[in-house]
Design an enzyme around this catalytic site. Structure first.
Site: not given
Length: 474
Positions: A320, A323-325, A474
């Protein structure tokens, strides 16, 4: 193209609605096919508005996953394992995401270790994390028998590229709307509720989030000059993010309803939560359920003992964060959420506390983890935390606190009220206790409030500057 822009509100959306409801039905029995193709073309145009070249990456994703879906269907019909096409689908989707989102960061980190590497400059296609996860959802849902193979590449393209949720979600799983691609039914009730939901989201973004951003940016970009200003800045950022992303989700859900699609909720009053675990059942629901269904449960979920449950939870929050960056702050943000959840499950048990203290703990935890999320680097986050906890020669109070509270205090108060189910509670009380004329008056007041908010939002949009949604990154 922004939902909160005059071009979208007064040109793109009216033209798309007119084409969908006035022109396409003229084709008679070909109406649905024409509407789907029209929405696909409108969605590709919407995505290409800012940077046309990014459409190529999305079209490549659509084409590859369409072929993977057919491959899965052929192997299932033959009674053979679908492992190979599923693995290759996941690898190709994550490979696309890695090249655009993480390659430059990875090479930069290797360069810090002493390797002599050429660092390419790669522009990030807007919303690539969202449409990549939706594309993977299609192949995985077909493999799990949760949805049929889509024989038309145009219909699959519509699912992946549909403009209401294309840029910043919610992440729509294929099984959720597979039946609505051809079988949806447009009704006036859905359309009118969709318009209302869109206007609520627009007000959240323009009237609340954009105003709270002024306080948050002053604290984070310039650095807080007192402990209290650091807390005000962090709280305003958390509220800004909620009304920015929650506002976008409201607009996406509303737009979907206008065209007969029903997306699942993405936020459910997260600031009413009484534990971090509950908070994440209320915040960015589409992302948490995606990781639950496609990562946590396939790894075994909580079915194989405490140690493997802990491992699976750790993996989910690690992914997680990633995934955001491509920034260490997002990784630490994910691990902080995991740490709070682990503490709650093993030792904290906030659900057993008195409601006020469990709420205060949860809200404070959210403020802290999203302070790291907002910071430009771990170094910047560390400096901010020093002020936040009054470490070193930092005053408790500064003139900035008084200045920003005086200028934006009303917006902060409105945000606090809007982040709780205040209107829902009043409506429920009226339905139970009030006489019908009062209920009608409340409904009329709600419509009037939406119109006033829309007018105010348009005024801000006309005189404002470019202010994209945070999750475009994102």
């Amino acid at each position: 193209m922004l939902f909160s822009s005059s071009v979208f509100l007064f040109v793109f959306l009216p033209l798309v609605l007119a084409g969908y409801y006035l022109l396409c039905p003229l084709l008679g029995r070909w109406r649905r096919m024409a509407q789907n193709l029209f929405l696909l073309c409108a969605s590709l145009f919407f995505y290409a508005w800012g940077e046309p070249w990014f459409v190529i990456a999305m079209l490549a994703s659509i084409g590859a996953n369409y072929l993977f879906g057919l491959w899965v269907g052929v192997r299932k019909k033959a009674g053979r394992s679908v492992r190979l096409p599923v693995v290759l689908s996941v690898a190709s989707n994550l490979g696309l995401l890695f090249v655009f989102k993480y390659l430059t960061f990875t090479l930069t980190q290797l360069g810090h270790l002493g390797l002599s590497l050429t660092i390419p400059v790669i522009e990030l296609p807007i919303g690539i994390s969202f449409f990549t996860f939706q594309a993977m959802s299609y192949v995985l849902d077909v493999a799990r028998d949760h949805a049929p193979v889509q024989p038309s590449p145009f219909k699959l393209g519509l699912y992946i590229s549909f403009f209401p949720q294309l840029i910043a979600g919610p992440i729509v799983k294929y099984e959720t709307i597979a039946g609505e691609i051809d079988g949806r039914v447009e009704t006036w009730a859905d359309f009118s509720s969709g318009v209302g939901r869109f206007l609520v989201g627009l007000a959240k973004k323009v009237l609340l989030s954009n105003q709270l951003a002024a306080v948050a940016d002053a604290a984070f970009d310039k650095g807080p000059d007192s402990m209290l200003f650091a807390w005000v800045g962090s709280i305003c950022y958390l509220l800004q993010l909620y009304f920015d992303f929650g506002g976008y989700s409201d607009m996406a859900i509303g737009l979907g309803r206008m065209f007969g699609f029903h997306f699942l909720e993405n936020f459910r009053y997260p600031f009413c939560a009484h534990s971090v675990s509950e908070y994440w059942r209320r915040w960015h629901i589409s992302m948490t359920t995606w990781f639950r269904d496609y990562v946590y449960i396939p790894l075994g979920g909580n079915r194989h003992g405490a140690k493997k449950t802990l491992r699976n939870t750790f993996v989910v929050w690690l992914f997680t964060g990633i995934w955001h960056g491509a920034n260490w702050t997002f990784l630490v943000w994910g691990l902080m959420n995991f740490g709070f959840m682990l503490w709650e499950k093993q030792w904290g048990h906030p659900e057993k506390w008195k409601p006020f203290w469990s709420w205060l703990y949860t809200f404070t935890a959210a403020v802290l983890v999203f302070t790291v999320f907002r910071a430009d680097s771990l170094t910047a986050a560390g400096s901010y935390f020093q002020v936040l906890f009054h470490l070193g020669d930092v005053p408790l109070w500064s003139d900035n606190v008084a200045l920003y509270l005086r200028e934006y205090g009303l917006f902060i108060l409105m945000a606090a009220l809007a982040s709780a189910p205040t209107a829902t509670a009043v409506r429920s009380w009226l339905e139970q206790k009030a006489v019908r004329p009062v209920q009608w008056g409340w409904s009329a007041a709600g419509v009037a409030a939406l119109l006033v908010c829309f007018g105010a939002a348009v005024c801000f949009i006309i005189k404002g500057t470019y202010n994209p949604f945070i999750y475009f990154n994102f």
